[in-house]
Design a protein around this motif. Sequence first.
Motif, mmCIF file in Angstrom:
data_model
loop_
_atom_site.group_PDB
_atom_site.id
_atom_site.type_symbol
_atom_site.label_atom_id
_atom_site.label_comp_id
_atom_site.label_asym_id
_atom_site.label_seq_id
_atom_site.Cartn_x
_atom_site.Cartn_y
_atom_site.Cartn_z
ATOM 1 N N TYR A 134 58.724 -57.981 66.528
ATOM 2 C CA TYR A 134 58.940 -57.009 64.647
ATOM 3 C C TYR A 134 59.182 -55.378 64.767
ATOM 4 O O TYR A 134 57.836 -55.187 64.514
ATOM 5 C CB TYR A 134 57.830 -57.666 64.539
ATOM 6 C CG TYR A 134 57.724 -57.359 62.446
ATOM 7 C CD1 TYR A 134 59.056 -58.160 61.666
ATOM 8 C CD2 TYR A 134 56.864 -56.541 61.536
ATOM 9 C CE1 TYR A 134 58.937 -57.717 60.346
ATOM 10 C CE2 TYR A 134 57.599 -56.114 60.893
ATOM 11 C CZ TYR A 134 57.436 -57.298 59.525
ATOM 12 O OH TYR A 134 57.591 -57.025 58.353
ATOM 13 N N GLN A 136 59.093 -53.477 61.157
ATOM 14 C CA GLN A 136 59.065 -53.185 60.387
ATOM 15 C C GLN A 136 57.350 -52.127 60.524
ATOM 16 O O GLN A 136 56.805 -52.620 60.974
ATOM 17 C CB GLN A 136 59.646 -53.634 58.914
ATOM 18 C CG GLN A 136 60.968 -54.418 59.850
ATOM 19 C CD GLN A 136 61.743 -53.097 59.760
ATOM 20 O OE1 GLN A 136 61.903 -51.821 58.720
ATOM 21 N NE2 GLN A 136 62.914 -53.741 59.690
ATOM 22 N N TYR A 141 57.121 -59.320 56.554
ATOM 23 C CA TYR A 141 58.568 -60.423 55.831
ATOM 24 C C TYR A 141 58.266 -61.219 57.156
ATOM 25 O O TYR A 141 57.837 -60.852 58.563
ATOM 26 C CB TYR A 141 59.166 -58.987 56.439
ATOM 27 C CG TYR A 141 59.303 -58.625 55.056
ATOM 28 C CD1 TYR A 141 60.428 -58.877 54.005
ATOM 29 C CD2 TYR A 141 59.572 -57.080 55.125
ATOM 30 C CE1 TYR A 141 60.405 -57.740 52.548
ATOM 31 C CE2 TYR A 141 59.475 -56.081 53.963
ATOM 32 C CZ TYR A 141 59.907 -56.647 53.269
ATOM 33 O OH TYR A 141 60.412 -55.626 52.250
ATOM 34 N N HIS A 142 59.200 -62.542 57.229
ATOM 35 C CA HIS A 142 59.347 -63.101 57.878
ATOM 36 C C HIS A 142 60.745 -63.564 58.676
ATOM 37 O O HIS A 142 60.227 -64.583 60.249
ATOM 38 C CB HIS A 142 58.115 -64.836 57.474
ATOM 39 C CG HIS A 142 56.927 -64.758 57.060
ATOM 40 N ND1 HIS A 142 56.077 -63.772 57.607
ATOM 41 C CD2 HIS A 142 57.005 -64.768 55.320
ATOM 42 C CE1 HIS A 142 54.964 -63.865 56.774
ATOM 43 N NE2 HIS A 142 55.204 -64.425 55.914
ATOM 44 N N ASN A 146 67.684 -58.047 58.654
ATOM 45 C CA ASN A 146 68.496 -56.711 58.506
ATOM 46 C C ASN A 146 67.483 -55.570 59.166
ATOM 47 O O ASN A 146 66.355 -55.316 58.569
ATOM 48 C CB ASN A 146 66.976 -56.557 57.012
ATOM 49 C CG ASN A 146 67.701 -57.286 56.036
ATOM 50 O OD1 ASN A 146 68.738 -57.235 55.642
ATOM 51 N ND2 ASN A 146 66.907 -58.167 55.154
ATOM 52 N N ASN A 148 65.008 -56.886 60.858
ATOM 53 C CA ASN A 148 63.850 -57.134 61.140
ATOM 54 C C ASN A 148 62.389 -56.942 63.115
ATOM 55 O O ASN A 148 61.359 -57.208 62.764
ATOM 56 C CB ASN A 148 62.733 -58.102 60.395
ATOM 57 C CG ASN A 148 62.995 -57.730 58.645
ATOM 58 O OD1 ASN A 148 62.793 -56.541 57.931
ATOM 59 N ND2 ASN A 148 63.165 -59.174 57.686
ATOM 60 N N TYR A 149 64.020 -57.937 63.771
ATOM 61 C CA TYR A 149 63.464 -57.961 64.449
ATOM 62 C C TYR A 149 63.881 -57.128 66.040
ATOM 63 O O TYR A 149 64.840 -57.228 65.497
ATOM 64 C CB TYR A 149 63.021 -59.471 64.983
ATOM 65 C CG TYR A 149 61.544 -59.845 64.139
ATOM 66 C CD1 TYR A 149 60.816 -59.943 65.094
ATOM 67 C CD2 TYR A 149 61.429 -60.639 63.395
ATOM 68 C CE1 TYR A 149 59.288 -61.006 64.607
ATOM 69 C CE2 TYR A 149 60.138 -61.506 62.785
ATOM 70 C CZ TYR A 149 59.356 -61.034 63.407
ATOM 71 O OH TYR A 149 58.293 -61.507 63.086
#
Length: 204
Positions: A134, A136, A141-142, A146, A148-149
Amino acid sequence: MENFLLTPAEQEVAYDANWIYLKNSIIEKVMLLMGRLQTELATHAAAAGFPFPENCLEQGAKISKGERYQELPYVILDFPRYFSKERIFAFRTMFWWGHYFSCTLHLAGEIKTAYHAALVAGYPLLAANDFQVYTQEDPWYHDFENGNYRPVGTFTVDKWEAMVYRQDFIKLAKPFALNRWEKIIPDVAAAYAALLALLQYKTG
């Protein structure tokens, strides 16, 4: 002025109750799947003797569901789980409607600090098994959208070490396509076992 009139596509859904019954049946089956997954994780050989943080297993499993993660239904299993304001050790499995299953190891605070060396040393295992980290600052957030990961294997060894130390939490995750439905329990159990093995490396 807001438009309350239905589009043809909305009419087709609104006039047909059958899809709601199907949706409810699917969610019930996901809940059952998560219950069986929890049993698999609890009895997995990799968990036997693992030094879980104090109170981690005592909190028990939690299966929750909702309707609007990014406007779509979801089901979550947290097991094992320990959440406090300062410390986290949690393994989360999520079903997200129309997208994927995912499993995530979330470490924070002193618990994460205790595993710094293992996380750094575990770079080859994480990269080889397609885990993602991750990126961010907000840990809640899962989804994998976008940015995120990011796949662990896209980091250099030095940049990976910097990523491990970057903030007071880390989330390592792996998505699974929904067409893995019948294999998702062994898939997630294998990821869980790999992560527990990683955490035991150079932690003593």
